[in-house]
Design an enzyme around this catalytic site. Structure first.
Site, PDB file in Angstrom:
ATOM      1  N   ARG A 161       1.117  -1.338  -0.112  1.00  0.00           N
ATOM      2  CA  ARG A 161      -0.145  -0.029   0.430  1.00  0.00           C
ATOM      3  C   ARG A 161       1.371   1.352  -0.011  1.00  0.00           C
ATOM      4  NH1 ARG A 161      -4.630   2.276   1.198  1.00  0.00           N
ATOM      5  NH2 ARG A 161      -5.445   4.139   3.072  1.00  0.00           N
ATOM      6  N   SER A 184      -7.312   0.678   0.564  1.00  0.00           N
ATOM      7  CA  SER A 184      -6.228   0.233  -0.583  1.00  0.00           C
ATOM      8  C   SER A 184      -5.594  -0.860  -0.550  1.00  0.00           C
ATOM      9  CB  SER A 184      -7.505   1.043  -1.864  1.00  0.00           C
ATOM     10  OG  SER A 184      -8.526   1.659  -1.968  1.00  0.00           O
ATOM     11  N   GLU A 222      -6.466  -5.149  -6.444  1.00  0.00           N
ATOM     12  CA  GLU A 222      -6.829  -4.680  -5.692  1.00  0.00           C
ATOM     13  C   GLU A 222      -7.025  -5.302  -4.558  1.00  0.00           C
ATOM     14  OE1 GLU A 222      -9.059  -0.660  -3.091  1.00  0.00           O
ATOM     15  OE2 GLU A 222      -9.084  -1.549  -5.957  1.00  0.00           O
TER      16      GLU A 222
END
Length: 308
Positions: A161, A184, A222
């Site tokens: 991330r 995310s 993702e």
């Protein structure tokens, strides 16, 4: 003269680098107790019954939510037939994921701003949290996509991330922390680095769900991590203006709220839910490898930082 000029240039360069580092805000990693962290344990069916009307009411008050939901609903209708989904996964869950992943507008950012501060009290949540239905549908989507059991059922996902505008720093190694928002991440390190390098996280998540098939941008590969997953800080370093943080999931979640919309008040401690038992709370203290636990009541835990 040449030496003086060189020293002047180096001095200016050093000041410029220092200014750039200081210009990026530094935030401590913690358990973020003000997060709205409801996991709807034991009340998901009742919430499903109420969320439809609640969503309509919230869309009537929030134009961007309405526009984003309607656009995602249309995209879902066109693409649903291509997907293999888990039992219990409804259209609203898929639409919520598509709404969140559409970074062409600011709704995902607005949702996370509300999540990070909306848990100060149940009254604040009830009166001012504008995304109650979206939060529920997105939380349920991740639970259904990931399945029960966390890392007890299957190996955790190693993900990355990148954050562009904030430096996150732990107080010390061994701390217990949560990300405190829908976070995310990507299984592809190169993708994650495109989103920023002020802070770069290396994570192993047990409750993050792969949402590539539902995402508006599937090429980002993702994995979406819920606000209530608890991590151990196993590494931290700084490389120039970059903070590098390594987090390892405890295979545990904890929440101050449960079923808040249905009347559940904020609890004093962060109540842990053991992986594999999503409809019940653990009655034992978390076995934190490097931290301390303070047992408050059956099922309630106060996670504190490591150290003397």
């Amino acid at each position: 003269m040449i030496l003086e000029d060189l020293l002047m240039v180096l001095s200016c360069l050093a000041l410029h680098i220092l200014w750039k580092v200081q210009a990026v805000p530094i935030l401590p990693l913690s358990l973020v107790p003000d997060t709205f962290d409801d996991a709807y344990v034991g009340c998901s069916e009742e919430m499903e019954e109420k969320a439809g009307l609640l969503l309509k009411e919230e869309m009537a008050r929030h134009a961007l939510l309405r526009e984003s939901w309607e656009a995602a609903q249309e995209a879902w209708a066109h693409g649903r037939h291509k997907l293999t989904l888990p039992p219990g996964f409804k259209a609203q869950h898929g639409v919520a994921v598509m709404v969140y992943t559409n970074s062409s507008n600011t709704l995902y950012w607005e949702l996370n701003q509300a999540v990070r501060t909306g848990g100060r009290s149940r009254e604040l949540y009830m009166r001012h949290f504008p995304f109650k239905a979206l939060h529920f549908y997105l939380t349920r989507a991740l639970q259904l996509l990931r399945g029960t059991g966390g890392c007890s059922r299957e190996a955790g996902e190693v993900v990355f991330r990148g954050v562009s505008s904030l430096h996150f720093e732990p107080k010390r190694l061994g701390d217990s922390v949560r990300l405190g928002q829908f976070a995310s991440s990507s299984v592809d390190e190169r993708v994650a680095r495109r989103f920023g390098n002020a802070t770069f996280f290396n994570l192993r998540t047990c409750f993050g769900a792969p949402i590539q098939a539902l995402s508006v941008f599937p090429e980002e590969r993702e994995v979406l991590i819920p606000p209530h997953e608890v991590f151990l800080v196993t590494g931290f370093s700084q490389d120039g203006a970059q903070s590098i943080v390594t987090l390892w999931s405890y295979n545990q979640t904890c929440s101050h709220f449960n079923c808040a919309y249905l009347g559940g008040e904020k609890r004093r401690g962060c109540v842990s839910s053991r992986a594999g038992q999503p409809e019940s709370f653990s009655t034992e203290a978390l076995a934190l490898q490097s931290g301390k636990t303070l047992l408050l009541a059956p099922g309630e835990l106060q996670l504190s930082r490591a150290g003397p």
